[in-house]
Design an enzyme around this catalytic site. Structure first.
Site, mmCIF file in Angstrom:
data_model
loop_
_atom_site.group_PDB
_atom_site.id
_atom_site.type_symbol
_atom_site.label_atom_id
_atom_site.label_comp_id
_atom_site.label_asym_id
_atom_site.label_seq_id
_atom_site.Cartn_x
_atom_site.Cartn_y
_atom_site.Cartn_z
ATOM 1 C CE1 TYR A 151 -3.061 -3.079 1.043
ATOM 2 C CE2 TYR A 151 -4.513 -1.180 1.204
ATOM 3 C CZ TYR A 151 -4.333 -2.546 1.112
ATOM 4 O OH TYR A 151 -5.427 -3.361 1.081
ATOM 5 C CE LYS A 207 3.501 -18.066 -0.690
ATOM 6 N NZ LYS A 207 2.699 -19.319 -0.669
ATOM 7 C CG ASP A 261 -0.196 -20.765 1.021
ATOM 8 O OD1 ASP A 261 0.301 -20.677 2.162
ATOM 9 O OD2 ASP A 261 0.403 -21.312 0.076
ATOM 10 C CG ASP A 289 -7.685 -5.638 2.308
ATOM 11 O OD1 ASP A 289 -8.693 -5.208 2.913
ATOM 12 O OD2 ASP A 289 -7.607 -5.696 1.065
ATOM 13 C CG ASP A 311 -13.129 -8.475 3.279
ATOM 14 O OD1 ASP A 311 -12.827 -7.626 4.141
ATOM 15 O OD2 ASP A 311 -13.730 -8.176 2.214
HETATM 16 C C1 IPM Z 1 -10.258 -2.002 4.054
HETATM 17 C C2 IPM Z 1 -10.393 -1.552 2.614
HETATM 18 C C3 IPM Z 1 -9.275 -0.589 2.276
HETATM 19 C C4 IPM Z 1 -7.962 -1.356 2.423
HETATM 20 C C5 IPM Z 1 -9.349 0.068 0.892
HETATM 21 C C6 IPM Z 1 -10.665 0.700 0.620
HETATM 22 C C7 IPM Z 1 -8.257 1.096 0.754
HETATM 23 O O1 IPM Z 1 -10.426 -2.645 1.761
HETATM 24 O O2 IPM Z 1 -10.242 -1.128 4.942
HETATM 25 O O3 IPM Z 1 -10.202 -3.194 4.303
HETATM 26 O O4 IPM Z 1 -7.567 -2.089 1.505
HETATM 27 O O5 IPM Z 1 -7.329 -1.199 3.466
HETATM 28 MN MN MN Z 2 -10.623 -4.575 2.823
#
Ligand code: IPM
Ligand code: MN
Ligand code: NAD
Length: 328
Positions: free
Chosen positions: A117, A163, A195, A219, A223
């Site tokens: 990032y 990794k 992984d 990130d 999720d």
């Molecule tokens: C998160 C989002 C952000 C990230 C994006 C929108 C920049 O996906 O906060 O998880 O990748 O950090």
């Molecule tokens: Mn995210």
């Protein structure tokens, strides 16, 4: 009185933020709203206007809805660039992303200011485009210490995810985390490759306590963790520095597919507010009050993502009805 700055943002961001500000009002607390993300691009031609940044600097906690959407795709700087910059401005390197439900109580500690990032990026003469994954050992050390400290207050189990079978940044990551572990003999440290940890998270999420990992892996894994514990509608986060205001925002994005349908689940936003009280202001009473009211609303007025029929507003009504305002 704590000073909250709210950045509602785009898509369902403003829809879920309203429910958080209703709670603040019920607590008798004030807040100010500032433009951010795509909305700010439309009105001020930039995702993070100067006055928004100034207001955030004066805040005790920054509440953020979500940014982004098809309207701004491909634009530079885009809404997401505002978020990347905001995180850097406040040095919020430690992103806490808890996931709980059905025997699962895990915490992902995501390094938020390094890796792909924030590394060098560009285009070479032959058209090759690159994003560099960069980490300094000190960046790894400070997030590792945070994670060990947090693991200490929980079940004392830490999995560091990398990794290291391929990447040099990961080899260094593993070395530094192992070094830091000497100061935390009470915490059990394991290393895992990203992984297989992703697979393990899906198959046996209950086995995890704290996970510490770099920006991109965190990130994605957060999720995944949200997915195995009820979905993105529930997943909150706190982004913390070593001083100054934290940023408190849902793990989810602006959800363009459901924006405007009044069906967004405000739980992630409300739980982020609870994290602002707990981690940003050290106010456990208000944190617990929000969490408890949200749990009641989840049982009484679930939104469509959870199989229910409540609107965002009806969920918020249930929260306010169940909310016990701490007396001080
Ligand atoms: C998160 C989002 C952000 C990230 C994006 C929108 C920049 O996906 O906060 O998880 O990748 O950090
Ligand atoms: Mn995210
Ligand atoms: P998303 O998180 O917005 O949505 C993924 C899926 O989850 C969608 O089906 C959505 O409807 C659902 N969902 C998310 N939050 C929900 C909620 N509160 N209630 C019910 N359902 C919910 O991810 P995406 O669609 O990949 O991204 C959309 C936009 O959001 C993109 O522009 C992306 O860059 C941005 N984004 C922003 C942030 C942020 O501001 N922190 C985080 C992630 C993505």
């Amino acid at each position: 009185m704590p000073r909250f700055v709210c950045l509602p943002g785009d898509g369902i961001g403003p829809e879920v933020m309203i429910q958080a500000t209703r709670v603040l009002m019920a607590f008798g607390m004030s807040f100010e709203e500032q433009p951010f993300g795509g909305q700010a691009i439309n009105d001020y031609n930039r995702p993070l206007p100067h006055h928004t940044l100034t207001a955030c600097r004066d805040a005790d906690a920054i509440l953020l809805g979500a940014v982004g959407g098809p309207q701004w795709e491909g634009r530079s700087p885009g809404p997401e660039d505002g978020l990347i910059r905001l995180r850097k401005e406040f040095d919020v390197y430690a992103n806490l992303r808890p996931a709980r439900g059905d025997g699962v109580a895990l915490l992902i500690v995501r390094e938020l200011l390094g890796g792909l990032y924030y590394g060098r990026r560009g285009t070479m003469d032959d058209g090759t485009v690159y994003d560099v994954c960069e980490y300094h050992p000190q960046q790894v050390e400070r997030i590792a210490r945070r994670a060990f400290e947090l693991a200490r207050t929980r079940r004392g189990k830490l999995v560091s995810v990398d990794k290291a079978n391929v990447l040099d940044t990961s080899k260094m990551w593993r070395r530094v985390v192992t070094g830091v572990s000497a100061d935390y003999p009470d915490v059990e440290l394991r290393h895992g490759l990203v992984d297989s940890v992703a697979m393990w998270l899906v198959m046996h999420p209950e086995e995890f306590d704290v996970i510490v990992t770099e920006n991109t892996f965190g990130d994605i894994l957060s999720d995944v963790a949200a997915g195995v514990t009820g979905g993105l509608g529930l997943a909150a986060s706190a982004s913390l520095s070593d001083g100054g205001p934290g940023i408190f925002e849902p793990v989810h994005g602006s959800a363009p597919d459901i924006a405007g349908t009044r069906s967004a689940n405000p739980t992630a936003m409300l739980r982020s507010l609870a994290m602002a009280f707990e981690h940003g202001l050290g106010d456990l009473e208000h944190a617990r009050a929000v969490e408890a009211a949200v749990d009641v609303a989840l049982a009484q007025a679930p939104t469509p993502d959870l199989g229910g029929t409540a609107t965002t507003q009806q969920f918020g009504d249930a929260v306010l009805e169940a909310l016990e305002v701490p007396v001080k």
